[in-house]
Write a protein that holds these residues in place. Sequence first.
Motif, mmCIF file in Angstrom:
data_model
loop_
_atom_site.group_PDB
_atom_site.id
_atom_site.type_symbol
_atom_site.label_atom_id
_atom_site.label_comp_id
_atom_site.label_asym_id
_atom_site.label_seq_id
_atom_site.Cartn_x
_atom_site.Cartn_y
_atom_site.Cartn_z
ATOM 1 N N ASP A 256 0.949 -1.162 -0.124
ATOM 2 C CA ASP A 256 -0.048 0.009 -0.228
ATOM 3 C C ASP A 256 0.780 1.261 -0.052
ATOM 4 O OD1 ASP A 256 -2.148 -1.559 0.042
ATOM 5 O OD2 ASP A 256 -2.533 -1.483 2.017
ATOM 6 N N LYS A 257 1.980 1.036 0.942
ATOM 7 C CA LYS A 257 2.617 2.500 0.810
ATOM 8 C C LYS A 257 4.222 1.693 0.866
ATOM 9 C CE LYS A 257 2.761 3.972 5.487
ATOM 10 N NZ LYS A 257 3.987 4.049 6.104
ATOM 11 N N PRO A 258 5.341 2.544 0.285
ATOM 12 C CA PRO A 258 6.551 2.039 0.292
ATOM 13 C C PRO A 258 7.170 1.558 1.570
ATOM 14 C CG PRO A 258 6.663 3.882 -1.314
ATOM 15 C CD PRO A 258 5.314 3.679 -0.395
ATOM 16 N N ARG A 259 7.802 0.846 2.150
ATOM 17 C CA ARG A 259 8.455 0.535 3.302
ATOM 18 C C ARG A 259 9.203 1.666 3.850
ATOM 19 N NH1 ARG A 259 12.213 -4.501 5.419
ATOM 20 N NH2 ARG A 259 12.604 -3.820 7.357
ATOM 21 N N SER A 260 8.975 2.272 4.947
ATOM 22 C CA SER A 260 10.016 3.362 5.385
ATOM 23 C C SER A 260 11.161 3.020 6.194
ATOM 24 C CB SER A 260 9.140 4.630 5.714
ATOM 25 O OG SER A 260 10.166 5.553 6.314
ATOM 26 N N ILE A 261 12.291 2.967 6.033
ATOM 27 C CA ILE A 261 13.432 2.433 6.920
ATOM 28 C C ILE A 261 13.462 3.601 7.835
ATOM 29 C CG2 ILE A 261 15.730 1.978 7.224
ATOM 30 C CD1 ILE A 261 13.957 -0.196 5.725
ATOM 31 N N LYS A 262 13.383 5.021 7.476
ATOM 32 C CA LYS A 262 13.648 6.183 8.218
ATOM 33 C C LYS A 262 12.370 6.117 9.288
ATOM 34 C CE LYS A 262 13.297 11.258 8.109
ATOM 35 N NZ LYS A 262 13.158 12.471 7.362
ATOM 36 N N GLU A 263 11.174 5.682 9.010
ATOM 37 C CA GLU A 263 10.208 5.847 10.163
ATOM 38 C C GLU A 263 10.534 4.565 11.039
ATOM 39 O OE1 GLU A 263 6.298 5.154 8.514
ATOM 40 O OE2 GLU A 263 6.490 7.154 7.287
ATOM 41 N N GLU A 264 10.874 3.198 10.427
ATOM 42 C CA GLU A 264 11.409 2.190 11.282
ATOM 43 C C GLU A 264 12.488 2.446 12.395
ATOM 44 O OE1 GLU A 264 12.046 -1.272 8.932
ATOM 45 O OE2 GLU A 264 10.052 -1.158 7.826
ATOM 46 N N VAL A 265 13.452 3.057 11.883
ATOM 47 C CA VAL A 265 14.458 3.417 12.558
ATOM 48 C C VAL A 265 14.213 4.527 13.889
ATOM 49 C CG1 VAL A 265 16.834 4.739 13.014
ATOM 50 C CG2 VAL A 265 16.395 3.145 10.894
ATOM 51 N N LYS A 266 13.318 5.523 13.372
ATOM 52 C CA LYS A 266 12.804 6.638 14.302
ATOM 53 C C LYS A 266 12.153 5.620 15.450
ATOM 54 C CE LYS A 266 10.982 10.491 13.147
ATOM 55 N NZ LYS A 266 10.422 11.475 11.960
ATOM 56 N N ALA A 267 11.041 4.628 15.165
ATOM 57 C CA ALA A 267 10.282 3.958 16.047
ATOM 58 C C ALA A 267 11.212 3.463 16.921
ATOM 59 C CB ALA A 267 9.231 3.480 15.214
ATOM 60 N N GLU A 268 12.216 2.735 16.373
ATOM 61 C CA GLU A 268 13.089 1.752 17.163
ATOM 62 C C GLU A 268 13.812 2.667 18.197
ATOM 63 O OE1 GLU A 268 15.412 -0.892 14.443
ATOM 64 O OE2 GLU A 268 16.973 -0.597 16.096
ATOM 65 N N LEU A 269 14.281 3.715 17.749
ATOM 66 C CA LEU A 269 15.172 4.725 18.721
ATOM 67 C C LEU A 269 14.112 5.226 19.843
ATOM 68 C CD1 LEU A 269 17.304 6.567 16.149
ATOM 69 C CD2 LEU A 269 18.080 4.592 17.594
ATOM 70 N N ALA A 270 12.812 5.223 19.337
ATOM 71 C CA ALA A 270 11.794 5.902 20.277
ATOM 72 C C ALA A 270 11.200 4.794 21.416
ATOM 73 C CB ALA A 270 10.643 6.393 19.798
ATOM 74 N N GLY A 271 12.097 3.493 21.160
ATOM 75 C CA GLY A 271 11.594 2.502 21.997
ATOM 76 C C GLY A 271 10.017 1.866 21.655
ATOM 77 N N LYS A 272 9.454 2.122 20.397
ATOM 78 C CA LYS A 272 8.308 1.566 19.990
ATOM 79 C C LYS A 272 8.554 0.992 18.610
ATOM 80 C CE LYS A 272 5.654 5.069 22.444
ATOM 81 N NZ LYS A 272 5.096 6.317 22.017
ATOM 82 N N PRO A 273 9.436 0.125 18.661
ATOM 83 C CA PRO A 273 9.671 -0.631 17.084
ATOM 84 C C PRO A 273 8.168 -1.001 16.258
ATOM 85 C CG PRO A 273 10.426 -2.124 19.078
ATOM 86 C CD PRO A 273 10.047 -0.841 19.730
ATOM 87 N N ILE A 274 8.241 -0.674 15.164
ATOM 88 C CA ILE A 274 7.007 -1.161 14.420
ATOM 89 C C ILE A 274 7.257 -2.636 13.770
ATOM 90 C CG2 ILE A 274 5.821 0.909 13.967
ATOM 91 C CD1 ILE A 274 7.317 1.498 11.585
ATOM 92 N N PRO A 275 6.284 -3.344 13.594
ATOM 93 C CA PRO A 275 6.544 -4.672 12.952
ATOM 94 C C PRO A 275 7.193 -4.438 11.486
ATOM 95 C CG PRO A 275 4.069 -4.371 13.547
ATOM 96 C CD PRO A 275 4.947 -3.035 13.752
ATOM 97 N N ILE A 276 8.092 -5.466 11.145
ATOM 98 C CA ILE A 276 8.856 -5.483 10.027
ATOM 99 C C ILE A 276 8.086 -6.245 9.113
ATOM 100 C CG2 ILE A 276 11.025 -6.020 8.803
ATOM 101 C CD1 ILE A 276 11.478 -4.148 11.041
ATOM 102 N N PRO A 277 7.529 -5.701 7.999
ATOM 103 C CA PRO A 277 6.911 -6.829 6.863
ATOM 104 C C PRO A 277 7.588 -7.771 6.194
ATOM 105 C CG PRO A 277 7.036 -4.416 6.165
ATOM 106 C CD PRO A 277 7.895 -4.460 7.469
ATOM 107 N N PRO A 278 7.097 -8.742 5.982
ATOM 108 C CA PRO A 278 7.936 -9.772 5.442
ATOM 109 C C PRO A 278 8.346 -9.454 3.928
ATOM 110 C CG PRO A 278 5.360 -10.283 5.513
ATOM 111 C CD PRO A 278 5.740 -9.379 6.320
#
Length: 312
Positions: A256-278
């Motif tokens: 639906d939308k491109p995977r954003s590594i920027k968002e994933e890293v930010k979420a991880e650093l904020a301690g709220k990791p988002i699920p990694i799509p397969p």
Amino acid sequence: MAQTQTNTFTATLDVLASILPTHLRKPRVGIVCGSGLSTLASSLRDKVEVPYNSLKGFGKSTVEGHKSSLAFGLIGEGDGVPVVAMLGRFHPYEGHPLATVVYPIRVLARLGVKHLIITNAAGGLNPNLDVGSIVVIQDHLALPNLTGPLNPLFGPQPFPDYPRFLPLSDAYSVTLRRLAFLAAHSLSFPDSALQEGTYAWVSGPTYETPAEGRFLRSVGADVVGMSTVPEVVAAREEGMEVTVLSLVTNKVVIPDKPRSIKEEVKAELAGKPIPIPPTQVVSHEEVLEIGKQKAEDMRKLVTRMIELLQKQ
Ligand SMILES: O=P(O)(O)O[C@H]1O[C@H](CO)[C@@H](O)[C@H]1O
Ligand SMILES: Nc1nc2[nH]cnc2c(=O)[nH]1
């Protein structure tokens, strides 16, 4: 050039005439078997197979799932309809010049084929198309034709009596498309098994990136593949009635939308990791596996279409 090509056709036709029994020499219907679909030829009675390497002008199909021979035989009641099936096609990505890609189609025309049923394996772009369904092609988008000289009619005209500018607005025979739906009905196929749509031709051999898939869908394509369109163009130039049946072997990966590594890293650093799509990737093995599972549906459909054609 024209003379050389004429000599090549003559050589091919002479070999076929010397091999084939009289009742198979003038096929009325041609079938092109797509990836993994060569078992379509098992419907042929009195079958005679002629390897491509015994025919001048033919290339060799190098893609797994494509044999390299012409199969002649009969389908239908009584004397039957004489049919020729191409077991294996040539793709431009294999390095075959376009003239070689469409050479067998021109041979079929010279043998007397009037109706051509082209099959292929294709990736589904339209989310409503199930893997395993068959799409009756109603139109095409030929990106390589639109943007570059990847058109079999590009260049000096080898046959001066053919039109220089070929219309394609009527490329896909309404009569044969109707026959496909009538055949599916008479075989009691479920409604979802046979669909309609537009084929996008890409040169391959890479499968689509998500952005390419999204683009093709946004411009109206329902399925995508790396073959067929040059064959349709040549067949129309030769005056044949053409229909195309695409087996949906996989869904093109369009998140639906491109995977954003920027968002994933930010979420991880904020301690709220988002699920990694397969990670999803398509493979030719998957294409062939679905071809194997669904070849019987395609065989039944094509056979019934020819049986109905015999009654017309
Ligand atoms: O179009 P056919 O020959 O059926 O094959 C399709 O499958 C292959 C990719 O898996 C490509 O060659 C694509 O065009
Ligand atoms: N281009 C292309 N060709 C195919 N042939 C079978 N599946 C596919 C696909 O997903 N993309």
